[in-house]
Design an enzyme around this catalytic site. Structure first.
Site, PDB file in Angstrom:
ATOM      1  N   GLY A   1       1.852 -20.421  -5.111  1.00 41.67           N
ATOM      2  CA  GLY A   1       1.681 -21.582  -5.981  1.00 41.67           C
ATOM      3  C   GLY A   1       1.897 -21.294  -7.453  1.00 41.67           C
ATOM      4  O   GLY A   1       1.613 -22.141  -8.295  1.00 41.67           O
TER       5      GLY A   1
ATOM      6  N   SER B   1      14.026 -24.657   4.459  1.00 46.61           N
ATOM      7  CA  SER B   1      15.235 -24.826   3.661  1.00 46.61           C
ATOM      8  C   SER B   1      16.304 -25.440   4.542  1.00 46.61           C
ATOM      9  O   SER B   1      16.370 -25.151   5.748  1.00 46.61           O
ATOM     10  CB  SER B   1      15.715 -23.475   3.132  1.00 46.61           C
ATOM     11  OG  SER B   1      17.037 -23.564   2.631  1.00 46.61           O
TER      12      SER B   1
ATOM     13  N   TYR C   1      20.663 -10.990   3.172  1.00 45.57           N
ATOM     14  CA  TYR C   1      19.543 -11.870   2.856  1.00 45.57           C
ATOM     15  C   TYR C   1      19.699 -13.232   3.507  1.00 45.57           C
ATOM     16  O   TYR C   1      18.733 -13.798   4.019  1.00 45.57           O
ATOM     17  CB  TYR C   1      19.388 -12.030   1.344  1.00 45.57           C
ATOM     18  CG  TYR C   1      18.264 -12.944   0.968  1.00 45.57           C
ATOM     19  CD1 TYR C   1      16.935 -12.515   1.042  1.00 45.57           C
ATOM     20  CD2 TYR C   1      18.488 -14.259   0.573  1.00 45.57           C
ATOM     21  CE1 TYR C   1      15.889 -13.347   0.727  1.00 45.57           C
ATOM     22  CE2 TYR C   1      17.444 -15.103   0.252  1.00 45.57           C
ATOM     23  CZ  TYR C   1      16.151 -14.649   0.324  1.00 45.57           C
ATOM     24  OH  TYR C   1      15.114 -15.486   0.014  1.00 45.57           O
TER      25      TYR C   1
ATOM     26  N   ASN D   1       4.186 -21.908   1.760  1.00 45.61           N
ATOM     27  CA  ASN D   1       5.364 -21.885   0.899  1.00 45.61           C
ATOM     28  C   ASN D   1       5.829 -20.472   0.596  1.00 45.61           C
ATOM     29  O   ASN D   1       6.948 -20.269   0.144  1.00 45.61           O
ATOM     30  CB  ASN D   1       5.029 -22.631  -0.408  1.00 45.61           C
ATOM     31  CG  ASN D   1       6.160 -22.610  -1.404  1.00 45.61           C
ATOM     32  OD1 ASN D   1       7.272 -23.049  -1.101  1.00 45.61           O
ATOM     33  ND2 ASN D   1       5.896 -22.106  -2.608  1.00 45.61           N
TER      34      ASN D   1
ATOM     35  N   ILE E   1      17.250 -26.775  -5.371  1.00 46.12           N
ATOM     36  CA  ILE E   1      16.202 -27.274  -6.253  1.00 46.12           C
ATOM     37  C   ILE E   1      16.620 -27.044  -7.702  1.00 46.12           C
ATOM     38  O   ILE E   1      16.870 -25.902  -8.117  1.00 46.12           O
ATOM     39  CB  ILE E   1      14.858 -26.558  -5.994  1.00 46.12           C
ATOM     40  CG1 ILE E   1      14.415 -26.766  -4.549  1.00 46.12           C
ATOM     41  CG2 ILE E   1      13.795 -27.061  -6.957  1.00 46.12           C
ATOM     42  CD1 ILE E   1      14.085 -28.186  -4.199  1.00 46.12           C
TER      43      ILE E   1
ATOM     44  N   LYS F   1      13.256 -18.808   8.510  1.00 43.39           N
ATOM     45  CA  LYS F   1      13.002 -20.240   8.360  1.00 43.39           C
ATOM     46  C   LYS F   1      13.093 -20.949   9.713  1.00 43.39           C
ATOM     47  O   LYS F   1      12.286 -21.824  10.030  1.00 43.39           O
ATOM     48  CB  LYS F   1      13.988 -20.865   7.368  1.00 43.39           C
ATOM     49  CG  LYS F   1      13.827 -20.402   5.936  1.00 43.39           C
ATOM     50  CD  LYS F   1      12.447 -20.697   5.371  1.00 43.39           C
ATOM     51  CE  LYS F   1      12.369 -20.389   3.887  1.00 43.39           C
ATOM     52  NZ  LYS F   1      10.997 -20.551   3.344  1.00 43.39           N
TER      53      LYS F   1
END
Length: 257
Positions: free
Chosen positions: A15, A148, A161, A93, A198, A169
């Site tokens: 966060g 994602s 990666y 997250n 984003i 995910k």
């Protein structure tokens, strides 16, 4: 709309910073929730988000948390329960951060990708187990995994990666669907929110303004998502306004092509 989050306890992993996690933490605080936020390497950034929450009149708790360290995971959830006595919503997250060294996929040694698999899957799984145990006691809970859109589309590039990210995910989607079926009659709803690109300083630094403009033009809405767009979707799915949505994957990407 009253989202019924006033006085609820929420844990948002990862966060800190200026991305989805911190935007989500602030959005919960604006609804009156008590928000625990975790950090891995940036305690000051996490404390800055906590100060924002307190400025909104909310309660915040800042916790160290490392996905690859199950003792750290267990300590974080235990601290939330000791502080507030319950855990109503989990927003998973966090993700293992180090980017794997570039190179052809077939040449990447197991030692390079296994930590991400172990951390992202194992750490999230254990966090969820502890959260579910707390939620069953109250007969109410909400879990949202932050994924994602890249796990579906795949991404080109000579680095391990991207396939590692897509694999971890994808595991969240399978976990969410299974838990949705298992936990629905216990009052616990489990969903996935999948952002596309984003907008923010990190994306622009990595791609450049022109590439970001191209991403926006490929979207049905003419822009790419901001962290607050993703946070709004997460907060709704974690609220009492959501009574029967579970087991879904909600893309937040402006119907990007």
């Amino acid at each position: 709309m009253d989202l019924g989050l006033n006085g609820r306890t929420v844990l948002v992993t990862a966060g800190s910073g200026d991305g989805v996690g911190s935007a989500t933490a602030r959005a919960f605080a604006a609804e009156g929730a008590r928000v625990a936020i975790t950090y891995h390497t940036r305690p000051e950034a996490a404390r800055a988000v906590a100060r924002d929450i307190e400025t909104l009149g909310g309660e915040a708790l800042v916790l160290p948390y490392a996905l690859g360290d199950l003792a750290s995971v267990e300590a974080a959830v235990e601290t939330v329960l000791d502080r507030w006595g319950s855990l109503d919503a989990l927003v998973a997250n966090a993700t293992y951060g180090p980017v794997l060294a570039p190179g052809p996929f077939e040449e990447v040694p197991p030692a390079a990708w296994q930590p991400k698999m172990r951390s992202d899957i194992g750490g999230t799984y254990r966090t969820t187990q502890l959260a579910v145990a707390a939620m069953r006691k109250t007969g109410w809970g909400r879990i949202v995994y932050v994924s994602s859109t890249g796990w579906v589309s795949g991404r080109a590039g000579r680095t391990a990666y991207q396939p590692a990210m897509a694999t971890t995910k994808a595991a969240l989607h399978g976990l969410a669907r299974s838990l949705a079926v298992e936990l629905g009659r216990d009052g616990i709803l489990v969903n996935v929110v999948s952002p596309g690109a984003i907008d923010g300083s990190r994306l622009r630094a990595r791609l450049g303004d022109q590439a970001v403009k191209g991403l926006a033009e490929a979207s049905a809405t003419g822009r790419i998502s901001r962290p607050e767009d993703v946070a709004a979707a997460i907060v709704f799915l974690c609220s009492t306004a959501n009574q029967n949505i579970t087991g879904i994957d909600l893309p937040v990407d402006g119907a990007s092509r």
